[in-house]
Design a protein around this motif. Structure first.
Motif, PDB file in Angstrom:
ATOM      1  N   SER A  12      -9.566  73.545   2.142  1.00  0.00           N
ATOM      2  CA  SER A  12      -9.209  72.382   1.476  1.00  0.00           C
ATOM      3  C   SER A  12      -8.820  71.239   2.364  1.00  0.00           C
ATOM      4  CB  SER A  12      -8.370  72.370   0.118  1.00  0.00           C
ATOM      5  OG  SER A  12      -7.017  72.997   0.798  1.00  0.00           O
ATOM      6  N   ASP A  15     -11.944  69.874   4.157  1.00  0.00           N
ATOM      7  CA  ASP A  15     -12.648  69.057   3.275  1.00  0.00           C
ATOM      8  C   ASP A  15     -12.003  67.664   3.133  1.00  0.00           C
ATOM      9  OD1 ASP A  15     -14.535  71.085   2.805  1.00  0.00           O
ATOM     10  OD2 ASP A  15     -13.748  71.610   0.778  1.00  0.00           O
ATOM     11  N   PHE A  16     -10.656  67.364   2.916  1.00  0.00           N
ATOM     12  CA  PHE A  16      -9.880  66.361   2.709  1.00  0.00           C
ATOM     13  C   PHE A  16     -10.120  65.507   4.035  1.00  0.00           C
ATOM     14  CE2 PHE A  16      -6.143  63.843   2.841  1.00  0.00           C
ATOM     15  CZ  PHE A  16      -6.235  63.067   1.741  1.00  0.00           C
ATOM     16  N   ARG A  19     -13.433  63.956   4.261  1.00  0.00           N
ATOM     17  CA  ARG A  19     -13.566  62.779   3.113  1.00  0.00           C
ATOM     18  C   ARG A  19     -12.792  61.448   3.720  1.00  0.00           C
ATOM     19  NH1 ARG A  19     -10.777  64.222  -1.948  1.00  0.00           N
ATOM     20  NH2 ARG A  19     -11.210  61.750  -2.752  1.00  0.00           N
ATOM     21  N   LEU A 110      -8.697  58.590  -3.268  1.00  0.00           N
ATOM     22  CA  LEU A 110      -8.122  59.849  -2.893  1.00  0.00           C
ATOM     23  C   LEU A 110      -6.633  60.047  -2.853  1.00  0.00           C
ATOM     24  CD1 LEU A 110      -6.886  59.749   0.346  1.00  0.00           C
ATOM     25  CD2 LEU A 110      -9.478  59.876   0.953  1.00  0.00           C
ATOM     26  N   THR A 112      -3.068  62.696  -1.325  1.00  0.00           N
ATOM     27  CA  THR A 112      -2.782  63.864  -0.855  1.00  0.00           C
ATOM     28  C   THR A 112      -2.321  64.645  -1.681  1.00  0.00           C
ATOM     29  OG1 THR A 112      -0.991  62.932  -0.009  1.00  0.00           O
ATOM     30  CG2 THR A 112      -2.733  62.991   1.625  1.00  0.00           C
ATOM     31  N   PRO A 115      -6.063  66.956  -3.909  1.00  0.00           N
ATOM     32  CA  PRO A 115      -7.125  66.325  -2.834  1.00  0.00           C
ATOM     33  C   PRO A 115      -8.401  66.304  -3.597  1.00  0.00           C
ATOM     34  CG  PRO A 115      -5.986  68.019  -1.871  1.00  0.00           C
ATOM     35  CD  PRO A 115      -5.337  67.930  -3.031  1.00  0.00           C
ATOM     36  N   GLU A 116      -8.639  67.003  -4.811  1.00  0.00           N
ATOM     37  CA  GLU A 116      -9.738  66.911  -5.670  1.00  0.00           C
ATOM     38  C   GLU A 116      -9.880  65.711  -6.639  1.00  0.00           C
ATOM     39  OE1 GLU A 116     -11.967  69.481  -5.211  1.00  0.00           O
ATOM     40  OE2 GLU A 116     -10.463  70.164  -3.798  1.00  0.00           O
ATOM     41  N   SER A 118     -10.110  62.099  -7.803  1.00  0.00           N
ATOM     42  CA  SER A 118     -11.019  60.917  -7.312  1.00  0.00           C
ATOM     43  C   SER A 118     -11.467  60.230  -8.460  1.00  0.00           C
ATOM     44  CB  SER A 118     -11.915  61.326  -6.397  1.00  0.00           C
ATOM     45  OG  SER A 118     -12.699  60.214  -5.693  1.00  0.00           O
TER      46      SER A 118
END
Length: 141
Positions: A12, A15-16, A19, A110, A112, A115-116, A118
């Motif tokens: 994760s 992925d963050f 992004r 986004l 913190t 993180p999912e 949006s």
């Protein structure tokens, strides 16, 4: 420990960071040769106004925002003209009033804290709950 050798539990985080890197690569607003060129930057307090000297001097007033505006008629298609970056270093939730928007909403790009998360839309001058020790990035819609 190397970035490419992080354990699966760090996926994760990878992925963050991907992004973030993609946003910076795609948006000229974040990769300026000069921040003085057709750009305005305003520092915000959590009440939605611009930071004053009194705000800067307040030792408890560390939750701040940065409002970036690009004033360039020759911008790339799909380029953001406005973004707001919020920072909350506190150990508690802080409601942050977003700056006004003349046209449209602020879209959460986004955070913190989740993180999912949006794509949530917020009207200008709406309050956004900044989770403890978090950062949030919004763009003008």
């Amino acid at each position: 420990l190397h970035w490419e050798n992080l354990p699966p539990s760090a996926e994760s985080l990878r992925d963050f960071v991907r992004r973030l890197t993609a946003i910076r690569a795609a948006q000229p607003l974040f990769r300026r040769e000069s921040w003085r060129n057709t750009m305005s930057i305003h520092w915000l307090n959590c009440n939605g106004g611009e930071q004053t000297q009194e705000n800067w001097d307040d030792p408890g007033g560390t939750t701040i925002g940065m409002h970036l505006q690009l004033h360039d008629d020759a911008r790339e298609e799909g380029a953001w003209t406005e973004a707001v970056l919020l920072f909350n270093p506190h150990d508690g939730v802080v409601p942050f009033t977003l700056p006004p928007r003349e046209n449209g909403q602020w879209l959460l790009e986004l955070t913190t804290a989740d993180p999912e998360r949006s794509g949530d839309g917020f009207d200008g001058e709406a309050a956004f709950d900044m989770e403890n020790r978090s950062l949030a990035l919004f763009r003008g819609a």
